[in-house]
Design a protein around this motif. Structure first.
Motif, PDB file in Angstrom:
ATOM      1  N   PHE A 106       0.843  -1.192   0.000  1.00  0.00           N
ATOM      2  CA  PHE A 106       0.000   0.000   0.000  1.00  0.00           C
ATOM      3  C   PHE A 106       0.883   1.247   0.000  1.00  0.00           C
ATOM      4  CE2 PHE A 106      -2.633  -3.332   1.757  1.00  0.00           C
ATOM      5  CZ  PHE A 106      -3.854  -3.118   1.140  1.00  0.00           C
ATOM      6  N   LEU A 107       0.656   2.112  -1.018  1.00  0.00           N
ATOM      7  CA  LEU A 107       1.414   3.358  -1.134  1.00  0.00           C
ATOM      8  C   LEU A 107       0.533   4.541  -0.731  1.00  0.00           C
ATOM      9  CD1 LEU A 107       3.392   2.946  -4.486  1.00  0.00           C
ATOM     10  CD2 LEU A 107       3.997   2.173  -2.180  1.00  0.00           C
ATOM     11  N   SER A 108       1.140   5.497  -0.058  1.00  0.00           N
ATOM     12  CA  SER A 108       0.431   6.700   0.367  1.00  0.00           C
ATOM     13  C   SER A 108       0.777   7.854  -0.564  1.00  0.00           C
ATOM     14  CB  SER A 108       0.817   7.083   1.800  1.00  0.00           C
ATOM     15  OG  SER A 108       0.477   6.048   2.709  1.00  0.00           O
ATOM     16  N   PRO A 109      -0.226   8.679  -0.940  1.00  0.00           N
ATOM     17  CA  PRO A 109       0.073   9.856  -1.759  1.00  0.00           C
ATOM     18  C   PRO A 109       1.087  10.762  -1.071  1.00  0.00           C
ATOM     19  CG  PRO A 109      -2.287   9.477  -1.684  1.00  0.00           C
ATOM     20  CD  PRO A 109      -1.664   8.541  -0.675  1.00  0.00           C
ATOM     21  N   ASP A 110       2.002  11.284  -1.858  1.00  0.00           N
ATOM     22  CA  ASP A 110       3.040  12.162  -1.331  1.00  0.00           C
ATOM     23  C   ASP A 110       2.446  13.544  -1.079  1.00  0.00           C
ATOM     24  OD1 ASP A 110       5.277  13.562  -0.662  1.00  0.00           O
ATOM     25  OD2 ASP A 110       6.462  12.952  -2.400  1.00  0.00           O
ATOM     26  N   GLU A 111       2.305  13.926   0.174  1.00  0.00           N
ATOM     27  CA  GLU A 111       1.692  15.208   0.531  1.00  0.00           C
ATOM     28  C   GLU A 111       2.527  16.386   0.047  1.00  0.00           C
ATOM     29  OE1 GLU A 111      -1.212  15.400   1.720  1.00  0.00           O
ATOM     30  OE2 GLU A 111      -1.511  13.281   2.180  1.00  0.00           O
ATOM     31  N   MET A 112       3.820  16.151  -0.198  1.00  0.00           N
ATOM     32  CA  MET A 112       4.690  17.242  -0.615  1.00  0.00           C
ATOM     33  C   MET A 112       4.764  17.368  -2.130  1.00  0.00           C
ATOM     34  SD  MET A 112       5.539  18.486   2.223  1.00  0.00           S
ATOM     35  CE  MET A 112       6.782  19.649   1.645  1.00  0.00           C
ATOM     36  N   ALA A 113       4.078  16.436  -2.848  1.00  0.00           N
ATOM     37  CA  ALA A 113       4.159  16.472  -4.307  1.00  0.00           C
ATOM     38  C   ALA A 113       3.488  17.724  -4.852  1.00  0.00           C
ATOM     39  CB  ALA A 113       3.498  15.232  -4.908  1.00  0.00           C
ATOM     40  N   LEU A 114       4.127  18.416  -5.796  1.00  0.00           N
ATOM     41  CA  LEU A 114       3.579  19.629  -6.371  1.00  0.00           C
ATOM     42  C   LEU A 114       2.617  19.326  -7.508  1.00  0.00           C
ATOM     43  CD1 LEU A 114       6.785  21.850  -6.494  1.00  0.00           C
ATOM     44  CD2 LEU A 114       4.964  21.851  -4.772  1.00  0.00           C
TER      45      LEU A 114
END
Length: 802
Positions: A106-114
């Motif tokens: 399970f991968l979590s969305p990268d909150e820092m992704a622009l």
């Protein structure tokens, strides 16, 4: 003769199958232990196709997840660290100590992704590393950023912006791909074909963008498991629902509104998606002061749904359905309606760690109805046709970077009689044509193999057995030539299921990719395709009442051979994609209508058509940027299309209406801030090919245009248009509801692109002058009246998610 040829082809197909099976056995003997797993979104539970999996310190030899998020990777010496990466998500590492299978990651969305996270069934360098040539994709999110006509986001209009795809004219969604006509495109939803993919007479397509995932256009090397059309494949999948929570999205636009809701059904192993859309133009008609306008009806709507459930780790089932309807009614006197109804059922099973089974059954139905309410000439006219099919495929992965697929596909076409039922007291005579039924069985086998680090190969073979069967009739003509006098000398009647005519075709397909460098590839392909049903129509735009006809005694199947080659390169660490493709396509047994032909009410369609050949060639350029604040693409196509049919244009080659030698599309989207983004499209094409009159003559005081035998030697003026849009997202205040406003301007600089030209007399120098009003006529001159559809068209849409 047929038995000898069939025996020869069957032996060829059998030996090919044995050869590929022997190769698979040999490769299977070389296989090593492997690890299987699935990569999922931690928040929604949806699979992540295109995720990259590799062992630490061995990134060059990894795997990529398929459409279901599944992967298989060879196991090295254990213990070892497994790395999982996906764009826009936080990567993870997992220590593997034994040969455990069926792991979930399970991968979590990268909150820092622009960048906005868009799930896509392809990896970043797929453009270079795959053997695919002539394939383009558009995601649902990309479609929503493209400026839209009346604010209505449209899939087919988005595909028109890709290289190699032309249109018939302003406002239409008909697609003409690499010289093929609109009926030569196989458009399918979850594996089921759709026969009329348009609403509002072609102004909008039937696809609700909120209900779709990525859409793939194949115009070069079409995979062997697909067939039945000679021009292109447009493969569309309805999205699967969130298995963790209920969510939805929709929009309220200028002429229509839409809503899509999805979520878990009973548990996290099942989900549903429900989607609906409807126009409300007819609601505004009720406010008109004109009683005739108030009595008009004009609307379309569509509904779709998808159910998904998993049984254990090996089985997945989906059921998809779509229903769409259009209706135009004028003052209770005239009515025209048409509808599509599509159902498909898919079963995906993982038989073993290297063997997969995919089975599908579908039913596609189309119907139209025309009614004219008049005491002297009233009638009801209806027609419908359907296609049912079953497809099964086995996929075997003997080792990493190798794949063998084999299967079959059975299709049944049923074209009901055209039924013209006069109203009581009408002077029109009743008419009913005979039904037409086609039965087609297809067998296919395909191999993908990475021969070396630089060379990859994809080869396929498809064999089709087609029969026109009863019940039905075959007419015999004088000199056995329906294109001659058309005089019927005898009629042969066939019982249900009895063979009337048969055809067979072998369709080899091969594609090769050679890596020149790490980010550069040269590709080439050859494809042969047969098409056993086609449209007999004098309209190139595609109408609801187009007459589909199956191959039979006098109408042979279309055959198309295409050779294509290209160079593909990724730049700036896969941020840019660059490609240049060339192609040549040869058509056999193309049909076109005689001058003044009428096929709608004829039971002798073969007497109204002429048969010949055609060819097309072109060069396609595409520069595409997929990541960053500014995304989009620039495409240019230089192409030509010709037909050569005895009896048309004096037997000389002529371009069809959709021949447009130059085609430029620019699509740009830029994020100004987190809340504001701009988008724009610019289109320039050569004008469509047409036939203008060379003179005129007068009959009963009416001027009638005179045409010579040359077809489509003239052209409309060049077409060009600029569309702009601005999207403003509401402030995120942590609420469960997220909204945004989209403001679009279609045809921003008010270009008057011609839709049609009318050659007629102009009275009193006034093109709107009506002689029926009794006003005195002071002058008459021949003139040309141009009609254009759209000036500047602003629109606003409110989109929302929850």
């Amino acid at each position: 003769m047929f038995n000898y040829r069939a025996k020869y082809i069957w032996h060829f197909f059998l030996f090919t199958f044995i050869g590929l099976f022997s190769l698979s056995v040999n490769l299977m003997g070389q296989q090593v232990a492997s690890l299987q797993g699935q990569v999922l979104d931690k928040l929604s539970g949806e699979p992540l196709p295109g995720a990259t999996i590799f062992w630490k310190d061995q990134s060059a030899r990894g795997a990529v997840t398929d459409a279901e998020g599944n992967f298989t990777i060879a196991i090295p010496t254990l213990p070892a660290s497994l790395e999982i990466r996906f764009l826009g998500y936080q990567g993870i590492s997992r220590e593997i100590n034994n040969k455990t299978t069926d792991l979930k990651f399970f991968l979590s969305p990268d909150e820092m992704a622009l960048e906005e996270v868009v799930v896509s069934e392809r990896r970043e360098d797929h453009n270079v590393l795959s053997t695919e040539i002539g394939r383009n994709e558009i995601s649902g999110e990309t479609l929503k950023r493209i400026p839209a006509l009346f604010g209505e986001v449209d899939l087919l209009r988005g595909i028109q912006l890709l290289p190699g795809v032309n249109t018939a004219g302003e406002g239409t969604t008909g697609l003409f791909v690499r010289g093929g006509s609109a009926d030569q495109n196989l458009i399918q939803i979850d594996g089921a074909p759709i026969y009329n993919p348009s609403h509002f007479f072609g102004f909008f397509s039937v696809f609700n963008p909120d209900a779709l995932t990525d859409v793939a256009l194949y115009k070069g090397n079409i995979p062997a498991q697909f067939g039945g059309r000679v021009s292109s494949l447009i493969d569309i999948s309805l999205k699967e629902g969130n298995t963790r929570k209920i969510e939805g999205e929709g929009g309220i636009g200028s002429i229509s509104s839409r809503l899509t809701v999805d979520g878990p059904l009973f548990s996290d192993n099942s989900s549903f998606v429900l989607s609906g859309r409807r126009t409300y133009a007819d609601l505004f008609l009720a406010f008109s002061p004109n009683e005739d306008i108030r009595n008009n009806q004009l609307y379309f709507y569509d509904l779709s749904g998808k159910l998904m459930w998993r049984q254990g780790e090996q089985n997945k089932f989906t059921f998809s359905t779509y229903y769409g309807s259009d209706f135009l009614g004028l003052s209770g006197q005239f009515g025209l309606g048409w509808k599509n109804w599509i159902n498909s059922f898919n079963w995906n099973r993982q038989v073993s760690e290297r063997l997969y089974l995919d089975m599908a059954a579908y039913y596609s139905y189309y119907q139209y109805l025309i009614g004219f309410n008049d005491e002297e000439n009233g009638f009801d006219w209806s027609n419908d046709f359907s296609e049912s099919g079953i497809r099964a495929a086995l996929t075997f992965i003997p080792k990493e970077a190798s794949e063998i697929k084999a299967g079959m596909h059975t299709q049944l076409y049923h074209f009901s009689p055209v039924d013209l039922d006069p109203a009581e007291g009408s002077s029109i005579a009743p008419l009913a044509t005979n039904p037409r039924i086609g039965w087609q069985n297809n067998f296919f086998i395909a191999l993908k193999e990475e021969v070396s680090e630089r060379l990859s190969l994809e080869a396929g073979l498809r064999f089709a057995l087609y029969q026109q069967i009863g019940n039905g009739v075959n007419y015999l003509y004088e000199d056995n030539d329906p294109e001659g006098s058309g005089m019927v000398t005898d009629t042969l009647e066939y019982r249900f299921g009895e063979k009337m005519q048969h055809y067979q075709g072998l369709e080899p397909r091969i594609a090769v990719r050679y890596l020149v460098g790490k980010a550069t590839a040269i590709k080439g392909s050859y494809n042969r395709n047969y098409q056993y049903i086609q449209v007999a129509s004098n309209s190139s735009a595609g109408l609801p009442i187009d007459r589909w006809v199956p191959a039979g005694r006098y109408i042979r199947p279309i055959r198309a051979d295409q050779v294509s080659a290209g160079i593909f390169q990724n730049l700036s660490d896969n941020r840019w994609e660059l490609s240049l493709e060339g192609y040549y396509r040869d058509f056999r047994n193309i049909i076109d209508l005689k001058q003044g032909a009428n096929v709608l009410f004829s039971d002798n369609v073969e007497t109204e058509i002429l048969t010949g050949n055609g060819w097309s060639y072109g060069l396609e350029f595409l520069l595409r940027k997929n990541v960053g604040k500014t995304t989009g693409w620039l495409s240019y196509t230089r192409s030509r299309v010709f037909r050569k049919i005895s009896g048309i244009n004096r037997g000389n080659p002529y371009p069809p209406r959709f021949d447009r030698p130059n085609d430029v599309s620019l699509v740009l989207s830029h994020e100004l801030t987190d809340r504001i983004s701009l988008s724009g499209t610019f289109i320039y094409t050569t004008g469509v090919a047409v036939t203008f009159p060379v003179g005129s003559y007068v009959v009963d005081n009416q001027r009638v245009p005179l045409y010579n035998e040359q077809r489509n030697k003239d052209r409309f003026p060049d077409y060009h248009r600029l569309d702009l849009s601005l999207t403003l997202k509401n402030k995120d205040k942590g609420r469960w509801w997220q909204g945004s406003w989209n403001f679009s301007v279609y045809n921003a600089y008010a270009r008057k692109n011609p839709f049609s030209y009318e050659f007629r007399d102009i009275y009193n120098n006034d093109i709107a002058f009506d002689r029926g009003l009794g006003e005195e006529v002071s002058s008459i001159r021949p003139g040309v009246v141009m009609t254009y559809l759209f000036g500047i068209l602003p629109s606003v849409t409110y989109n929302f998610k929850f």
